[in-house]
Design a protein around this motif. Structure first.
Motif, PDB file in Angstrom:
ATOM      1  N   VAL A   1       0.832  -1.205   0.000  1.00  6.04           N
ATOM      2  CA  VAL A   1       0.000   0.000   0.000  1.00  6.04           C
ATOM      3  C   VAL A   1       0.866   1.254   0.000  1.00  6.04           C
ATOM      4  O   VAL A   1       0.638   2.179  -0.776  1.00  6.04           O
TER       5      VAL A   1
ATOM      6  N   HIS B   1       0.958   2.534  -3.818  1.00  2.42           N
ATOM      7  CA  HIS B   1      -0.085   3.563  -3.853  1.00  2.42           C
ATOM      8  C   HIS B   1       0.422   4.943  -3.467  1.00  2.42           C
ATOM      9  O   HIS B   1      -0.134   5.944  -3.904  1.00  2.42           O
TER      10      HIS B   1
ATOM     11  N   MET C   1       3.195   6.439  -6.863  1.00  3.91           N
ATOM     12  CA  MET C   1       2.197   7.363  -7.411  1.00  3.91           C
ATOM     13  C   MET C   1       2.642   8.818  -7.229  1.00  3.91           C
ATOM     14  O   MET C   1       2.482   9.651  -8.113  1.00  3.91           O
TER      15      MET C   1
ATOM     16  N   ILE D   1      -4.347   7.254   1.650  1.00  2.00           N
ATOM     17  CA  ILE D   1      -5.100   6.228   0.931  1.00  2.00           C
ATOM     18  C   ILE D   1      -6.601   6.482   1.035  1.00  2.00           C
ATOM     19  O   ILE D   1      -7.338   6.361   0.055  1.00  2.00           O
TER      20      ILE D   1
ATOM     21  N   LYS E   1      -7.357   9.637  -1.226  1.00  3.57           N
ATOM     22  CA  LYS E   1      -7.149   9.557  -2.668  1.00  3.57           C
ATOM     23  C   LYS E   1      -7.559   8.224  -3.296  1.00  3.57           C
ATOM     24  O   LYS E   1      -8.016   8.192  -4.421  1.00  3.57           O
ATOM     25  N   ARG E   2      -7.365   7.149  -2.589  1.00  7.79           N
ATOM     26  CA  ARG E   2      -7.668   5.826  -3.148  1.00  7.79           C
ATOM     27  C   ARG E   2      -8.281   4.939  -2.053  1.00  7.79           C
ATOM     28  O   ARG E   2      -7.600   4.088  -1.500  1.00  7.79           O
TER      29      ARG E   2
ATOM     30  N   GLY F   1      -7.588   1.113  -1.645  1.00  6.86           N
ATOM     31  CA  GLY F   1      -6.265   0.669  -1.225  1.00  6.86           C
ATOM     32  C   GLY F   1      -6.052   0.714   0.271  1.00  6.86           C
ATOM     33  O   GLY F   1      -5.077   0.160   0.781  1.00  6.86           O
ATOM     34  N   SER F   2      -6.953   1.386   0.987  1.00  6.06           N
ATOM     35  CA  SER F   2      -6.746   1.552   2.428  1.00  6.06           C
ATOM     36  C   SER F   2      -7.131   0.316   3.227  1.00  6.06           C
ATOM     37  O   SER F   2      -6.680   0.131   4.352  1.00  6.06           O
TER      38      SER F   2
END
Length: 388
Positions: free
Chosen positions: A150, A154, A158, A199, A202-203, A206-207
């Motif tokens: 992660v 991520h 990124m 995470i 933004k995503r 993925g958390s």
């Protein structure tokens, strides 16, 4: 590790100049792989079809090597601490220290880089098997389950060592011990919460693995500590702080040279280490520019890719060292021994354009300065420039 200065050439103006790539036979292209200690008969042959890519047999061999040492080691540490009558404290600590040093010396670096490359390219076809490194092996190397991928995929890749990367080295003076201590503290105690916030912001998908991993990590340590604290200390807690320190210094070393004027270029935010024995035990991890340019490139293809794309590295102003690995570079930087480091620098162009050692030393020193000043993290590149 003893570092021998690489040879250099004196030009017609009597100024020593750096070595040139075209005059080097890069052993990384042909060297025997040394990531694993030995090949386990029968099991390797039986399990190889389960791999997603058969070129990853060295990883499979390493996984088996680790199991063959780690399992009896963990059992021994807990057995010595839980036997009755109880062994002397010095004896129990000695067994714990012996176990940890064995794991660190034989496997710590190898495992971390295996986990690294397996995070970019799946190792096994089966999802359950593919999760073994992150969820079963990693905690015994001090890495909370599910957290490495992660952060590394991520966040680090990124954001590319820039503002939103909580492990970014850009704001620091990267040859300063005080700045490294600040970086280590952030890496050890702030990275986790920052990662979860990043995470989630933004995503969100993925958390989940990080949250689940932390929910498993801390209760497991608490539970095992209740069973036997001293054994848990040597098996999980001490390796955790050792791993944090090693990874902090590793990332600091890999990203210590950042061109402040070109920090968004993959060729200017890290460097390559070539023709070094360290690449044979770390899945060619020395080619960090190549890795940032093409993160999904298979580790076995990296040295050849570097040579094929030599001109792109040259045009991007890439820094390349020969005969050193990242920790060597990091120690030379922190000891402010840039003169010695310059002797390992490799020029990617023709001999007649090779810079002098002094010119390289100047280039390296300029790349150690903060590439992002305080207050610029939440702002734009223009704001950052105004603060300079």
């Amino acid at each position: 590790m003893t570092i021998s200065p690489a040879p250099h050439v004196t030009s017609s103006d009597d100024k020593p100049r750096v070595q040139v790539l075209d005059e080097i036979a890069n052993s990384d292209l042909t060297a025997t792989r040394k990531e694993f200690l030995f090949r386990t008969p029968f099991l390797v042959t039986m399990l190889t079809p389960l791999l997603n890519d058969e070129r990853d047999v060295p990883m499979l061999c390493l996984m088996l090597n680790i199991l063959q040492v780690m399992v009896p080691g963990v059992v021994a540490v807990f057995a010595v601490n839980m036997q009755y009558p109880q062994a002397p404290l010095w004896c129990r600590n000695l067994v714990g220290l012996g176990y940890m040093l064995t794991i660190v010396i034989l496997f710590q670096e190898r495992f971390t880089l295996m986990l690294h490359f397996a995070s970019h390219r799946r190792l096994f076809k089966n999802n359950l098997l593919d999760g073994l490194l992150s969820w079963v092996y990693a905690p015994f190397f001090g890495i909370p389950p599910g957290s490495y991928r992660v952060h590394h995929i991520h966040m680090h890749h990124m954001e590319n060592n820039h503002e939103w990367d909580a492990s970014s080295t850009e704001p620091f003076q990267r040859d300063s011990l005080i700045d490294f201590m600040r970086y280590w503290f952030r890496f050890a105690f702030v990275l986790g919460p920052d990662l979860l916030y990043y995470i989630y912001s933004k995503r969100p998908k993925g958390s989940l693995s990080s949250i689940h991993g932390l929910l498993l990590w801390y209760p497991t340590i608490a539970l095992l500590s209740n069973v036997n604290f001293l054994a848990t200390l040597w098996v999980l807690i001490v390796p955790h702080f050792f791993s944090l320190t090693a990874m902090a210094f590793g990332n600091w070393s890999q990203h210590c040279f950042v061109d402040p004027q070109n920090r968004h270029s993959n060729y200017a935010l890290t460097y390559n280490c070539i023709d070094t024995p360290g690449n044979q035990t770390t899945f060619n991890d020395g080619y960090h520019i190549v890795h940032h340019v093409n993160p999904r490139l298979h580790w076995s293809e990296i040295p050849e890719y570097f040579h094929k794309n030599k001109n792109k590295h040259l045009e991007g102003g890439a820094i390349v060292f020969r005969g050193l690995h990242f920790f060597d570079v990091g120690f030379l930087v922190m000891s402010k021994n840039l003169e010695k480091l310059a002797r390992h620098y490799v020029h990617l162009g023709p001999r007649e354009t090779a810079p002098t050692l002094k010119e390289v030393e100047h280039k390296l020193r300029a790349s150690l300065k903060p590439a992002l000043l305080k207050g610029a993290a939440a702002g734009t590149e223009t704001e950052a420039k105004k603060e300079k």
